[in-house]
Design a protein around this motif. Sequence first.
Motif, PDB file in Angstrom:
ATOM      1  N   CYS B 261      46.513  39.412  10.897  1.00  0.00           N
ATOM      2  CA  CYS B 261      47.053  38.911   9.628  1.00  0.00           C
ATOM      3  C   CYS B 261      46.711  37.442   9.452  1.00  0.00           C
ATOM      4  O   CYS B 261      46.298  37.015   8.374  1.00  0.00           O
ATOM      5  CB  CYS B 261      48.561  39.098   9.589  1.00  0.00           C
ATOM      6  N   ALA B 262      46.867  36.645  10.528  1.00  0.00           N
ATOM      7  CA  ALA B 262      46.556  35.217  10.426  1.00  0.00           C
ATOM      8  C   ALA B 262      45.064  35.023  10.142  1.00  0.00           C
ATOM      9  O   ALA B 262      44.683  34.140   9.376  1.00  0.00           O
ATOM     10  CB  ALA B 262      46.966  34.498  11.701  1.00  0.00           C
ATOM     11  N   ASP B 263      44.239  35.875  10.748  1.00  0.00           N
ATOM     12  CA  ASP B 263      42.799  35.787  10.476  1.00  0.00           C
ATOM     13  C   ASP B 263      42.517  36.041   8.998  1.00  0.00           C
ATOM     14  O   ASP B 263      41.713  35.353   8.373  1.00  0.00           O
ATOM     15  CB  ASP B 263      42.020  36.798  11.320  1.00  0.00           C
ATOM     16  N   ALA B 264      43.213  37.042   8.461  1.00  0.00           N
ATOM     17  CA  ALA B 264      43.019  37.357   7.045  1.00  0.00           C
ATOM     18  C   ALA B 264      43.454  36.186   6.178  1.00  0.00           C
ATOM     19  O   ALA B 264      42.785  35.852   5.191  1.00  0.00           O
ATOM     20  CB  ALA B 264      43.807  38.615   6.674  1.00  0.00           C
ATOM     21  N   VAL B 265      44.574  35.549   6.554  1.00  0.00           N
ATOM     22  CA  VAL B 265      45.048  34.419   5.760  1.00  0.00           C
ATOM     23  C   VAL B 265      44.036  33.280   5.817  1.00  0.00           C
ATOM     24  O   VAL B 265      43.747  32.639   4.807  1.00  0.00           O
ATOM     25  CB  VAL B 265      46.432  33.949   6.259  1.00  0.00           C
ATOM     26  N   GLU B 266      43.480  33.065   6.995  1.00  0.00           N
ATOM     27  CA  GLU B 266      42.473  31.995   7.104  1.00  0.00           C
ATOM     28  C   GLU B 266      41.296  32.277   6.168  1.00  0.00           C
ATOM     29  O   GLU B 266      40.841  31.404   5.432  1.00  0.00           O
ATOM     30  CB  GLU B 266      41.981  31.878   8.553  1.00  0.00           C
ATOM     31  N   LEU B 489      49.979  35.639  -0.542  1.00  0.00           N
ATOM     32  CA  LEU B 489      49.641  36.995  -0.996  1.00  0.00           C
ATOM     33  C   LEU B 489      48.857  37.735   0.087  1.00  0.00           C
ATOM     34  O   LEU B 489      49.085  38.920   0.339  1.00  0.00           O
ATOM     35  CB  LEU B 489      48.790  36.921  -2.269  1.00  0.00           C
ATOM     36  N   THR B 490      47.947  37.031   0.724  1.00  0.00           N
ATOM     37  CA  THR B 490      47.132  37.686   1.745  1.00  0.00           C
ATOM     38  C   THR B 490      47.983  38.113   2.927  1.00  0.00           C
ATOM     39  O   THR B 490      47.795  39.198   3.469  1.00  0.00           O
ATOM     40  CB  THR B 490      46.021  36.731   2.213  1.00  0.00           C
ATOM     41  N   GLN B 491      48.907  37.245   3.312  1.00  0.00           N
ATOM     42  CA  GLN B 491      49.803  37.642   4.403  1.00  0.00           C
ATOM     43  C   GLN B 491      50.560  38.911   4.023  1.00  0.00           C
ATOM     44  O   GLN B 491      50.719  39.824   4.825  1.00  0.00           O
ATOM     45  CB  GLN B 491      50.781  36.503   4.694  1.00  0.00           C
ATOM     46  N   VAL B 492      50.996  38.975   2.767  1.00  0.00           N
ATOM     47  CA  VAL B 492      51.727  40.160   2.301  1.00  0.00           C
ATOM     48  C   VAL B 492      50.819  41.388   2.385  1.00  0.00           C
ATOM     49  O   VAL B 492      51.198  42.427   2.941  1.00  0.00           O
ATOM     50  CB  VAL B 492      52.229  39.956   0.858  1.00  0.00           C
ATOM     51  N   VAL B 493      49.621  41.247   1.848  1.00  0.00           N
ATOM     52  CA  VAL B 493      48.705  42.392   1.809  1.00  0.00           C
ATOM     53  C   VAL B 493      48.351  42.836   3.235  1.00  0.00           C
ATOM     54  O   VAL B 493      48.417  44.029   3.562  1.00  0.00           O
ATOM     55  CB  VAL B 493      47.425  42.018   1.038  1.00  0.00           C
ATOM     56  N   ALA B 494      48.030  41.852   4.088  1.00  0.00           N
ATOM     57  CA  ALA B 494      47.584  42.216   5.427  1.00  0.00           C
ATOM     58  C   ALA B 494      48.713  42.856   6.227  1.00  0.00           C
ATOM     59  O   ALA B 494      48.512  43.880   6.892  1.00  0.00           O
ATOM     60  CB  ALA B 494      47.065  40.975   6.149  1.00  0.00           C
ATOM     61  N   SER B 495      49.921  42.284   6.155  1.00  0.00           N
ATOM     62  CA  SER B 495      51.009  42.856   6.957  1.00  0.00           C
ATOM     63  C   SER B 495      51.420  44.215   6.392  1.00  0.00           C
ATOM     64  O   SER B 495      51.711  45.149   7.139  1.00  0.00           O
ATOM     65  CB  SER B 495      52.191  41.891   7.015  1.00  0.00           C
ATOM     66  N   MET B 496      51.427  44.319   5.070  1.00  0.00           N
ATOM     67  CA  MET B 496      51.812  45.586   4.459  1.00  0.00           C
ATOM     68  C   MET B 496      50.793  46.674   4.802  1.00  0.00           C
ATOM     69  O   MET B 496      51.169  47.798   5.134  1.00  0.00           O
ATOM     70  CB  MET B 496      51.873  45.396   2.954  1.00  0.00           C
ATOM     71  N   PRO B 528      41.701  52.530   1.024  1.00  0.00           N
ATOM     72  CA  PRO B 528      40.936  51.297   1.220  1.00  0.00           C
ATOM     73  C   PRO B 528      40.601  50.613  -0.095  1.00  0.00           C
ATOM     74  O   PRO B 528      40.474  49.397  -0.142  1.00  0.00           O
ATOM     75  CB  PRO B 528      39.659  51.760   1.918  1.00  0.00           C
ATOM     76  N   SER B 529      40.522  51.406  -1.177  1.00  0.00           N
ATOM     77  CA  SER B 529      40.172  50.810  -2.468  1.00  0.00           C
ATOM     78  C   SER B 529      41.284  49.910  -2.986  1.00  0.00           C
ATOM     79  O   SER B 529      41.067  49.105  -3.879  1.00  0.00           O
ATOM     80  CB  SER B 529      39.894  51.921  -3.476  1.00  0.00           C
ATOM     81  N   SER B 530      42.496  50.077  -2.436  1.00  0.00           N
ATOM     82  CA  SER B 530      43.606  49.273  -2.940  1.00  0.00           C
ATOM     83  C   SER B 530      43.688  47.920  -2.246  1.00  0.00           C
ATOM     84  O   SER B 530      44.612  47.164  -2.488  1.00  0.00           O
ATOM     85  CB  SER B 530      44.916  50.035  -2.758  1.00  0.00           C
ATOM     86  N   LEU B 535      38.848  41.963   2.974  1.00  0.00           N
ATOM     87  CA  LEU B 535      39.863  42.008   4.024  1.00  0.00           C
ATOM     88  C   LEU B 535      39.418  42.947   5.143  1.00  0.00           C
ATOM     89  O   LEU B 535      39.148  44.116   4.905  1.00  0.00           O
ATOM     90  CB  LEU B 535      41.184  42.505   3.446  1.00  0.00           C
ATOM     91  N   SER B 536      39.313  42.406   6.333  1.00  0.00           N
ATOM     92  CA  SER B 536      39.013  43.313   7.441  1.00  0.00           C
ATOM     93  C   SER B 536      40.059  43.114   8.521  1.00  0.00           C
ATOM     94  O   SER B 536      40.258  42.007   9.013  1.00  0.00           O
ATOM     95  CB  SER B 536      37.610  43.037   7.978  1.00  0.00           C
ATOM     96  N   LEU B 537      40.764  44.173   8.804  1.00  0.00           N
ATOM     97  CA  LEU B 537      41.806  44.100   9.816  1.00  0.00           C
ATOM     98  C   LEU B 537      41.266  44.687  11.112  1.00  0.00           C
ATOM     99  O   LEU B 537      40.451  45.596  11.083  1.00  0.00           O
ATOM    100  CB  LEU B 537      43.032  44.895   9.366  1.00  0.00           C
ATOM    101  N   PRO B 538      41.723  44.162  12.251  1.00  0.00           N
ATOM    102  CA  PRO B 538      41.296  44.765  13.514  1.00  0.00           C
ATOM    103  C   PRO B 538      41.757  46.217  13.593  1.00  0.00           C
ATOM    104  O   PRO B 538      42.751  46.589  12.965  1.00  0.00           O
ATOM    105  CB  PRO B 538      41.970  43.893  14.569  1.00  0.00           C
TER     106      PRO B 538
END
Lengths: 545, 677
Positions: B261-266, B489-496, B528-530, B535-538
């Motif tokens: 998530c932190a990577d996504a926020v960065e 917003l990114t933190q929200v999206v990534a954690s969700m 994935p389309s949403s 955004l790439s999560l591990p």
Amino acid sequence: MNATSTTLEPVFAFLESTLSTAQTTFDKLPGSAVVLRYVKSSHRNDPGRTVLELILFAFAVWTLLQSRTRADRNGKHFIQFSEKEIDELIDEWIPEPLAQPLTSTEQSDLASMPIIAGPNGPKPKLVSTGKTAVNLASFNFTGLAGNEHIKQRAVETLRKYGLGSCGPPGFYGTLDVHMDLENDIADFLGTEACILYSQGFSTVSSVIPAFCKRGDIIVADRAVNFAIQKGIQISRSTVRWFDHNDLNSLEEVLIGVEKERKRRRGPVTRRFIITEGIFQKDGVMVDLPKLIELKYKYKYRLILDETYSFGAVGRTGRGLTELYNVPAEKVDILLGSCAVGLASCGGFCAGSRVVIDHQRINGPSFVFSASMPALLAVSASEGINILRSTPSIFETLQENIRTARAVLDKLDCITIPSHPASPVIHVNVRASHPAAPPMSPSASTGSGSSKHQHSNPQSIVSSKDKSQLTPAEYEGEERLLQEVIEECLGQGVIVTRAKGLKGQEVVEPRPSIRLALTSALTKKETEKAVGVLKAALVKVLGKRR
Amino acid sequence: MPFSSPLPSPMALNKPPPSPSIFKKRSSSALGGPIPSSAASYLTALSQADARARNANGSPTSTPALSLSSSVTSSSEDTVLHDYADNDSNANGLLLPARPPTSEQVFTTVHTEFGHCANEEYRTTSQHPPGTPLPPHVEQDPPYYILLSTYISYLILICLGHVRDFVGKRLSPASYRHLMPRNGYAPLNSDFDSFYTRRLKTRMDECFSQPVTGVAGRTILLLDRISPDYNHTQIFTGTRTRALNISSYNYLGFAQARGGCADAVEESIKRYGISSLGSRLEGGSTDLHTISEALVANFVGMEDALISSMGFATNSTIIPALVGKGSLVISDELNHASIRFGTRISGSHVRMFKHNNMKSLENLLKEVISQGQPKTHRPWKKILVIVEGLYSMEGTLVNLPAILELKKKYKFYLFVDEAHSIGALGPHGRGVADYFGVNPRSIDILMGTFTKSFGAAGGYVSGSKALIDRLRVYGHSGPYAEAMTPSVLTQVVASMASIMGIALPPEMASSSKLAIEQEYHHPGPAPPSSLPSWLSLPPNLASGAEGSSRLRRLAFNSRYLHNGLIKLGFITYGHPSSPIVPLLLFNPGKMNMFHRLMKDRQTPIIVVVVAYPATPLVTSRVRFCVSAAHTKEDIDTVLKACDEVGDVLDLKHGLPKRQRWTVEEIMKRAVELGTMA
């Protein structure tokens, strides 16, 4: 007789034993003898008092037993229904729908809202067209958006603090970076202390009720922004309104309030003047030195909302206090926004230590909300550093403002109420008959003083302002402006109407196009973009004539 | 009650032990064995042991680095740890897992942020057993002497405060100047209004507003401070203490400076910058807002959602757009301040019902519908019932099935504030509706915040499309409040997305027609389309495996702590599934003591103590916020600490002595406690 006495015997015996145990336990209690003697002697001397005390006791018990949520069933408006009637009434009741669907114009307005793809800034890309456009709508006065240094510091902060603070400031949500930013702002403005709120909009509506209580007096400008209005509403203080940006009218109201107080011989209550630095609704700027003079003369405290002037005017963006060279300490409660002025997030309130510490316990949206994410606080701190060290930002901004005004001021079809130095510029449609005097509020302040009509300070609606539009006219102007906006958008310039909350505002402001200039654009770019707006205005409004 | 003693607070000073005479009267008969006989001696012993432990570890850096390298993925994380672990050693047991990881266990989190716990037994599912009614919440009463002494404590505090004011005003008028009318100005705050703050709260200021630094994860770094003048000023000593954090609203442990998530926020900071620059309706909307709102709507199972940049403001700006004059708001008496703020601004009529009491609600509904509006008796335009999913001070769950029953009959609209329950409850983390297995669309408005479970900030409101569109235009935030920033917003999206898991993309071979729209099925994985294309999560986050493990860890930890405290004999409130576990203290003096005793242990634990006005006067409490980031050993630590402190402070008034368990037994039977209802 005998039979009853025998059946009752165990009862009597029980009563007697209970009484005697009560007696002995009471005797055993230390100090019981004193109490007993006191009660006896007081009853002997004054039997009436015993009765009174018993009544008081009963009343206390009765009050304590009253439930807080109990209905006022004994009120004269309460109607007794039978269960059946209640059931029928419940069956009959049809509630209104929770939300009326939007009207078609509202829907098209919502659909036409520009959505930006990727980073917002001076020249963002639009989702609808996929092309870049010049942005005259977003608040980026100082061009801090997209600053690489700030981004880098934000990433460093992220790697140390994570994102959310996960708690309100009172419970382990106060980070060192929050304290740093508070100190930075206080130091920047020259006040004793500062407090951070996690949203700019909620700051003022939380600060006002923290200080203004029932019975206090608020004297406020008629055109204060919505957040201030809500803050005033929730404070339940007594409100008096003065004409928009008319300090003569303010003085009259202050005199009136003082007279009223003397007549009533009431005690001194807290008194506040609430106004804005640069008004959100029209970009008018308040005459701060005069205002300060008045506040001292009549012993008021000043709550000044600098949301749109902090980071916008003054040599280094300190706001109105710097522009007019007034020490910020003279403003008792100074509010600003890091979201607008520093291109970050949140709001702040600066003032004396007493003022700030009071809010740490009494500001509802400070106490009950999580603190701001660390990286946004650091971004704001970095923003202040940049403003301090680069006054050229504001030279560019002022030049852009002058350029824009030079282009727009020549147009006949519009009026601009905004102050010439304000980076927020509102463009109104000029009333259709050219002979009619300009209706904008700022114009009325100049002419109003010669022949004064008294507006009723108890009403937010000014009696002076006869330019209230009929709904049809209002709608018509809105449509015209929307057409201008679409036209500009087609030419690659993003501008926006000043959006409001129709039906919820106490006074509907005149429809306007709100520009927010930025130092991130060059003079040429600004000139060109405003030129597009000018052409669109001429095209759309000219057609009307 | 040491703290109610008339002497100035001994708690104001940091290390020197309070004079024993204050505590002499405490009977030591109740305490047996090795436990020190008074709080004072306990404190002394603690601080001595602490000092010894610190001295013994001269060069603390070598060991942690060695063993950590096996448990974290990249070497950069070690250096980061060292950054602020300068004087940290593992003496407090917070830096290193109790059990070193085996070669096949790979942990991707930093242990201080998100604890390593590989034991699959310490997991359970947060779910209401279907078909059973929600057991009523019974508030246990303490013995009368506790109640009495509590009242007396307050009485003494109040009398003493007035005496001090009376004397102080005469002897040192300067320090009261800001409370007195001066030069024709009324004081900003009268001495009467500020009495509680000055004379009661100041005494326990040590427990509040403690500044911290670093991530509010499993542990947190406190900036140590002392007060030389009874809490009027606080001075920072410049040192830091790492403490076990059982106070932050970090239910799913997404407060992390490392990880997907932190990577996504960065990445989002690099792509989007810091700010959205403006309100939603005036040029502050980005594509990220649209994406996040759609994802939030999917997450909660509603048609549409609206995001607001501050949790408090979500309620205070949305409620006025829903109801107004002629409408009635029926509100639970313990609803959050933001709800009250919003209803007051809305101008609608407000009535309250007893906390979570369905009988009271039904009676009120019968009355208000039959009576209509006051005086005029016209029918109400609409009635909005506002409840919270999980109450932040009580840990109680709303009786959602019962309210939905009532909703059918009484036709009111239902607004559920899921500030604390979203993410924290339910087998899929989707809040109370998920927990009770109820269709979320049977609720009209679901509101929630991102501060708590998602490690972000701000809030959302979700409902039907027509409703949300109206709120976009008529909610106060739309035109005026700044839009949420891209990083949040990114933190929200990534954690969700990590909680939901991301659905596997459909076969690329199939024609584009099929691939365009992958349907979302509630409560399933996110298509994935949403999600934003960048955004790439591990893999462990994207598959939802870690998300579901977090949900199950949180559920276990909550139940384990809650049931453990009950078995130890404490009085607790709330539902066992709730990650908020309030432990009742009653006496105001004990709040300070409890806080200090927990903080000064060898493994420092920070707690939140709350008192009036956040709670009723007598029921002062400490509130634990359990997180998925805690390991079973962390909960053990908390239980052990509570056991010892509870004996010292005489807090165990719950279960009768015979039915209590020892702390060893509790730790041994943790799985049983953590999985029982």
